[in-house]
Design a protein around this motif. Structure first.
Motif, mmCIF file in Angstrom:
data_model
loop_
_atom_site.group_PDB
_atom_site.id
_atom_site.type_symbol
_atom_site.label_atom_id
_atom_site.label_comp_id
_atom_site.label_asym_id
_atom_site.label_seq_id
_atom_site.Cartn_x
_atom_site.Cartn_y
_atom_site.Cartn_z
ATOM 1 N N MET A 1 0.822 -1.212 0.000
ATOM 2 C CA MET A 1 0.000 0.000 0.000
ATOM 3 C C MET A 1 0.857 1.265 0.000
ATOM 4 O O MET A 1 0.539 2.248 -0.658
ATOM 5 N N LEU A 2 1.977 1.235 0.757
ATOM 6 C CA LEU A 2 2.858 2.401 0.826
ATOM 7 C C LEU A 2 3.417 2.730 -0.559
ATOM 8 O O LEU A 2 3.479 3.899 -0.953
ATOM 9 N N LEU A 3 3.802 1.682 -1.290
ATOM 10 C CA LEU A 3 4.341 1.892 -2.645
ATOM 11 C C LEU A 3 3.284 2.527 -3.551
ATOM 12 O O LEU A 3 3.593 3.401 -4.368
ATOM 13 N N ALA A 4 2.023 2.088 -3.388
ATOM 14 C CA ALA A 4 0.936 2.636 -4.200
ATOM 15 C C ALA A 4 0.709 4.110 -3.882
ATOM 16 O O ALA A 4 0.471 4.925 -4.779
ATOM 17 N N VAL A 5 0.776 4.476 -2.609
ATOM 18 C CA VAL A 5 0.591 5.878 -2.201
ATOM 19 C C VAL A 5 1.714 6.742 -2.769
ATOM 20 O O VAL A 5 1.478 7.845 -3.285
ATOM 21 N N VAL A 6 2.952 6.220 -2.668
ATOM 22 C CA VAL A 6 4.101 6.954 -3.225
ATOM 23 C C VAL A 6 3.949 7.126 -4.731
ATOM 24 O O VAL A 6 4.203 8.201 -5.287
ATOM 25 N N ALA A 7 3.516 6.042 -5.413
ATOM 26 C CA ALA A 7 3.321 6.105 -6.867
ATOM 27 C C ALA A 7 2.241 7.122 -7.229
ATOM 28 O O ALA A 7 2.380 7.873 -8.215
ATOM 29 N N LEU A 8 1.179 7.173 -6.424
ATOM 30 C CA LEU A 8 0.086 8.114 -6.674
ATOM 31 C C LEU A 8 0.564 9.557 -6.527
ATOM 32 O O LEU A 8 0.339 10.401 -7.409
ATOM 33 N N ILE A 9 1.248 9.853 -5.424
ATOM 34 C CA ILE A 9 1.717 11.219 -5.166
ATOM 35 C C ILE A 9 2.780 11.634 -6.180
ATOM 36 O O ILE A 9 2.725 12.730 -6.754
ATOM 37 N N ALA A 10 3.754 10.744 -6.412
ATOM 38 C CA ALA A 10 4.820 11.057 -7.380
ATOM 39 C C ALA A 10 4.248 11.189 -8.789
ATOM 40 O O ALA A 10 4.665 12.057 -9.563
ATOM 41 N N GLY A 11 3.275 10.338 -9.104
ATOM 42 C CA GLY A 11 2.645 10.405 -10.417
ATOM 43 C C GLY A 11 1.920 11.716 -10.631
ATOM 44 O O GLY A 11 2.002 12.323 -11.703
ATOM 45 N N LEU A 12 1.208 12.189 -9.601
ATOM 46 C CA LEU A 12 0.495 13.467 -9.699
ATOM 47 C C LEU A 12 1.471 14.632 -9.893
ATOM 48 O O LEU A 12 1.252 15.512 -10.735
ATOM 49 N N ALA A 13 2.553 14.624 -9.101
ATOM 50 C CA ALA A 13 3.541 15.713 -9.207
ATOM 51 C C ALA A 13 4.188 15.725 -10.592
ATOM 52 O O ALA A 13 4.318 16.781 -11.227
ATOM 53 N N LEU A 14 4.601 14.544 -11.060
ATOM 54 C CA LEU A 14 5.243 14.449 -12.375
ATOM 55 C C LEU A 14 4.254 14.784 -13.486
ATOM 56 O O LEU A 14 4.628 15.377 -14.512
ATOM 57 N N LEU A 15 2.987 14.431 -13.275
ATOM 58 C CA LEU A 15 1.952 14.711 -14.264
ATOM 59 C C LEU A 15 1.801 16.220 -14.486
ATOM 60 O O LEU A 15 1.739 16.681 -15.633
ATOM 61 N N VAL A 16 1.745 16.966 -13.395
ATOM 62 C CA VAL A 16 1.589 18.421 -13.496
ATOM 63 C C VAL A 16 2.802 19.044 -14.175
ATOM 64 O O VAL A 16 2.671 19.876 -15.078
ATOM 65 N N TRP A 17 3.996 18.631 -13.761
ATOM 66 C CA TRP A 17 5.224 19.201 -14.327
ATOM 67 C C TRP A 17 5.364 18.862 -15.805
ATOM 68 O O TRP A 17 5.671 19.729 -16.625
ATOM 69 N N SER A 18 5.139 17.599 -16.151
ATOM 70 C CA SER A 18 5.310 17.179 -17.545
ATOM 71 C C SER A 18 4.249 17.801 -18.451
ATOM 72 O O SER A 18 4.528 18.143 -19.604
#
Length: 323
Positions: A1-18
């Protein structure tokens, strides 16, 4: 679950920047190609800010999670109007000068009603997808025609000033950022979908609710950023144009692509709750922004009301999960 939360948060941040890099690269490339500022604002920027929804929904559908794709599209539309327009109008009332936007507002209303009509049989099949995508391309052609007929429109003036104030790029730099932004957008979307689906399954939350809330808000962040920047510069038509263009893309292209990849059964609650709210909000923006016999305007009180609707709707969705 922790990996999924990290992936979600990192994915959102990278999504906005990209997405931001992708829009910058696409807009600069379009300028070098000689595209008029109005068309860059209506098509390139509109497409770019909706690229997160498009890629995320396409990946969700290809992974067999069409409810996440549909929730992302409709949830983003609700977020765009209720949260983003509400917040922007609360900060600074939005005055509508552009005649092009006044023509697009009723079109967005009709497109929303058409989307609801397709949902009445509680499914979106390949034929529905073709209808949505066909209408999308027809509207893009109409937008190009409108842009060529109205080169002095208020939106064109604002876009010209906005583009002039952006950092200069060489053609090579513009293409590099266009490609890099798109690649990172795809990677970020993969991370976001993985995290969202894993968390939804772990908590017993439906893909639809996750799509309507966390994913929808996350993929709407580029629209929020661009609208806040526009309103800070006094570019009211760009702020509203971002939302109209994004909602047209989401309703037609995002849902159309997802349904083309994976035809889906649609829960009745999507029509009675989510689409209905989206239609009511769209009608509200149409009435406020069109301005019968006067200039269209979304004032602070109306912005506060839109924001209150978003808070109430999101709170209701969360309460259904907790219950």
């Amino acid at each position: 679950m922790l990996l999924a939360v990290v992936a979600l948060i990192a994915g959102l941040a990278l999504l906005v920047w990209s997405a931001d890099r992708f829009v910058d690269g696409a807009a600069a490339t379009a300028r070098y190609a000689g595209m008029p500022p109005l068309l860059i604002g209506m098509i390139i920027v509109g497409f770019g800010t909706s690229a997160p929804e498009m890629v995320v929904s396409a990946m969700a559908a290809s992974d067999g999670n069409p409810a996440l794709a549909l929730g992302n599209a409709y949830g983003s539309n609700i977020t765009n109007i209720a949260l983003i327009l509400g917040l922007v109008a609360l900060l600074s009332p939005i005055a509508v000068h552009s005649q092009v936007l006044r023509k697009e507002l009723p079109i967005l209303m009709l497109v929303t009603l058409f989307a609801g009509w397709l949902l009445f049989d509680h499914q979106l099949n390949s034929f529905d997808a073709w209808c949505l995508l066909g209408l999308f391309f027809a509207l893009m052609a109409w937008s190009v025609w409108q842009g060529m007929r109205n080169p002095q429109d208020a939106l064109a003036t604002e876009m010209t000033e906005d583009l002039a104030g952006q950092p200069k790029m060489t053609l090579k730099q513009a293409i590099i950022w266009l490609v890099v932004g798109l690649v990172l957008l795809i990677i970020a979307s993969r991370m976001l979908v993985y995290g969202a689906v894993f968390i939804a399954q772990g908590l017993g939350v439906s893909d639809l609710v996750i799509g309507l809330t966390v994913v929808a808000i996350g993929t709407s962040l580029p629209e929020l950023a661009s609208s806040l920047i526009a309103i800070k510069k006094g570019e009211h038509d760009i702020a509203l144009g971002n939302i109209i263009g994004s909602n047209l893309f989401n309703t037609l292209a995002v849902v159309g692509i997802a349904a083309m990849i994976e035809p889906m059964a649609v829960d009745a609650v999507v029509l009675t709750r989510d689409w209905t709210l989206m239609a009511v909000l769209t009608a509200a923006v149409f009435v406020m922004g069109y301005g019968y016999k006067k200039q269209g305007r979304i004032n602070r009180a109306e912005g506060g009301l839109l924001l209150a609707v978003f808070i109430g709707y999101t709170g209701y969705l969360i309460s259904t999960v907790i219950a």
